[in-house]
Scaffold this active site. Structure first.
Site, PDB file in Angstrom:
ATOM      1  N   ASP A  59       8.075   7.880   7.466  1.00  0.00           N
ATOM      2  CA  ASP A  59       7.499   8.827   6.497  1.00  0.00           C
ATOM      3  C   ASP A  59       7.037  10.024   7.330  1.00  0.00           C
ATOM      4  OD1 ASP A  59       6.571   8.885   3.485  1.00  0.00           O
ATOM      5  OD2 ASP A  59       4.904   9.707   4.600  1.00  0.00           O
TER       6      ASP A  59
ATOM      7  N   VAL B 223      -1.417  -0.937   3.303  1.00  0.00           N
ATOM      8  CA  VAL B 223      -1.779  -1.448   1.977  1.00  0.00           C
ATOM      9  C   VAL B 223      -0.542  -2.080   1.359  1.00  0.00           C
ATOM     10  CG1 VAL B 223      -2.552  -0.860  -0.362  1.00  0.00           C
ATOM     11  CG2 VAL B 223      -3.636   0.227   1.618  1.00  0.00           C
TER      12      VAL B 223
ATOM     13  N   ALA C 225       4.518  -1.017  -0.644  1.00  0.00           N
ATOM     14  CA  ALA C 225       3.476  -1.005   0.388  1.00  0.00           C
ATOM     15  C   ALA C 225       3.462   0.385   1.015  1.00  0.00           C
ATOM     16  CB  ALA C 225       3.771  -2.051   1.457  1.00  0.00           C
ATOM     17  N   LYS C 226       2.496   0.662   1.840  1.00  0.00           N
ATOM     18  CA  LYS C 226       2.472   1.920   2.592  1.00  0.00           C
ATOM     19  C   LYS C 226       1.544   1.754   3.771  1.00  0.00           C
ATOM     20  CE  LYS C 226       4.081   6.177   2.444  1.00  0.00           C
ATOM     21  NZ  LYS C 226       5.385   6.594   1.906  1.00  0.00           N
ATOM     22  N   GLY C 227       1.815   2.511   4.841  1.00  0.00           N
ATOM     23  CA  GLY C 227       0.953   2.442   6.001  1.00  0.00           C
ATOM     24  C   GLY C 227       0.701   3.827   6.548  1.00  0.00           C
TER      25      GLY C 227
END
Ligand code: NAD
Length: 411
Positions: A142, A56, A101-103
């Site tokens: 992460d 995202v 953002a992040k995944g």
């Protein structure tokens, strides 16, 4: 409340203070892009398995989007969406030129061999390589991912787009990473914890600490606080929690986990308690450094620590935040407390672009400066307006993103 709703709740509280219009709120909260992909992989035993991956991209008004990549069986689109938005406010609070953002991939890494982990990572990059890049969106480690995973990401992305180490950060030091990235989030947590303790008039020697999560962030925070003379009385990981009233020897715990596949399972130098009990211990400082949402409406009334430092992302749910606020608990919010990782990621990206490497002392010095400057700004605003540190941090972040959005021209 869903993870993205929780972040939005905190956003609106700060937006009220900033008197933001409804239209501006909608613009700032709406993600730019959400990607969901299929990751079909042949496992070591020949079975075919299909995983779902997400990326995202929330906002890029202040620079390329930046955010970690989480491998955990509970990952879902809404969680990734909430974490992407948190990244936007986080990079703005510490004033580094990035968006958010992040995944994530919904997979249990504990069940994977190294080869399987590599195949899933490379397949995921095959699916999203066109939407990430050093000037667009830069992943980082992460939960469930590490420097080695970042090396595979760089290598796989470069196969499509040519050599460019700046496509991902948190890489191994021997492979375009920087010294001090692995410890950065835990160190940032430590630096700001010591600063907060001193402003609250508490001595480290009289501070008993409970830390949930003994992975990258929790273990480095434990080490830093131990060296700063705090007494770490409880630590934990997915195997359970470990408590010793006289203080845990963190050097021994680190050594034990190192020899035991990064797990504290079987650690006998402390009494075994549950992760839930750890949160409610009679301590001066509680550091959630594992999953989100662990402090909720149900357990918040029983939380005794007067200071909570959010090393994990979104560990305190909004209803719990209100209960703790009423009790006078001071909470150092995630978007400030755990920003050390993305800050050193920024240093790594800068060095990758310059083909130059700083030494560890310089990385630490610059990290401490960025974290303390951001802290000072948030602390002063909270004092001035008599608001929580969380609302103040969101105000600083939203203010910067809002101004950049307007300055660049909206339509
Ligand atoms: P990690 O995978 O290295 O470690 C996670 C730890 O949490 C492990 O000790 C694991 O056993 C434990 N854990 C997992 N499930 C648990 C459960 N149900 N109960 C108790 N413990 C559990 O991850 P990390 O990189 O240390 O990330 C921890 C938190 O910090 C996450 O919320 C992450 O989003 C946040 N964070 C990480 C970074 C970073 O640089 N790594 C930066 C900012 C924020």
């Amino acid at each position: 409340m869903k993870p993205s709703e929780a972040v939005n709740h905190y956003f609106h509280r700060a937006a009220d203070q900033l008197a933001l219009t409804e239209n501006m709120r909608t613009l700032l909260l709406t993600p730019k892009r959400e990607v969901q992909v299929q990751i079909a992989v042949e496992m070591d035993n020949g079975d075919l398995q299909t995983f779902i991956g997400y990326r995202v991209q929330h906002d890029n008004s202040r620079g390329p989007m930046k955010g970690g990549l989480r491998f955990h069986h509970e990952v879902n689109l809404d969680e990734v969406r909430g974490l992407a938005s948190l990244m936007t406010w986080k990079t703005a609070v510490v004033n580094i030129p990035y968006g958010g953002a992040k995944g994530g991939v919904a997979v249990n890494v504990q069940n994977l061999s190294t080869r399987e982990l590599e195949r899933i990572t490379r397949k995921f990059i095959d699916e999203i390589h066109d939407v990430i890049g050093p000037d667009t969106d830069i992943p980082a480690p992460d939960m469930g991912t590490n420097a080695h995973v970042m090396a595979w990401i760089m290598n796989q992305h470069n196969k499509y787009h040519g050599f460019n180490p700046g496509v991902v950060t948190g890489k191994p030091v021997e492979y375009y990473g920087v010294p001090g990235r692995a410890e950065a989030t835990g160190r940032g947590v430590g630096i700001l914890t010591v600063k907060t303790l001193s402003l609250l008039g508490r001595k480290p020697q009289e501070t008993r600490v409970a830390i949930q999560g003994f992975g990258n962030v929790g273990s480095h925070a434990a080490k830093f606080l131990c060296e700063a003379d705090c007494k770490v009385v409880a630590i934990s990981d997915v195997s359970g929690a470990y408590f010793r009233e006289g203080g845990i020897n963190i050097g021994d715990a680190l050594h034990y986990a190192d020899q035991n596949k990064h797990s504290l399972e079987g650690f006998t130098e402390a009494d075994r308690i549950t992760n839930e009990e750890l949160l409610e211990l009679d301590v001066e400082l509680l550091i959630p450094a594992a999953l989100g949402g662990v402090i909720n409406e149900e357990n918040a009334p029983r939380i005794r620590a007067p200071l909570i430092v959010e090393a994990a992302n979104a560990p305190v749910q909004p209803a719990a935040d209100d209960i703790l606020d009423d009790k006078g608990t001071v909470i150092l919010p995630d978007i400030l407390a755990n920003a050390g990782g993305v800050t050193v990621s920024y240093f790594e990206w800068v060095q990758n672009r310059q083909y130059y490497q700083w030494d560890l002392d310089r990385v630490r010095q610059e990290l401490d400066r960025v974290m303390l400057e951001a802290f000072q700004e948030v602390w002063s605003l909270a004092q001035e307006r008599q608001i929580s540190l969380r609302t103040a941090a969101f105000m600083v972040g939203i203010g910067r993103v809002g101004r950049a959005t307007v300055l660049s021209g909206i339509t």
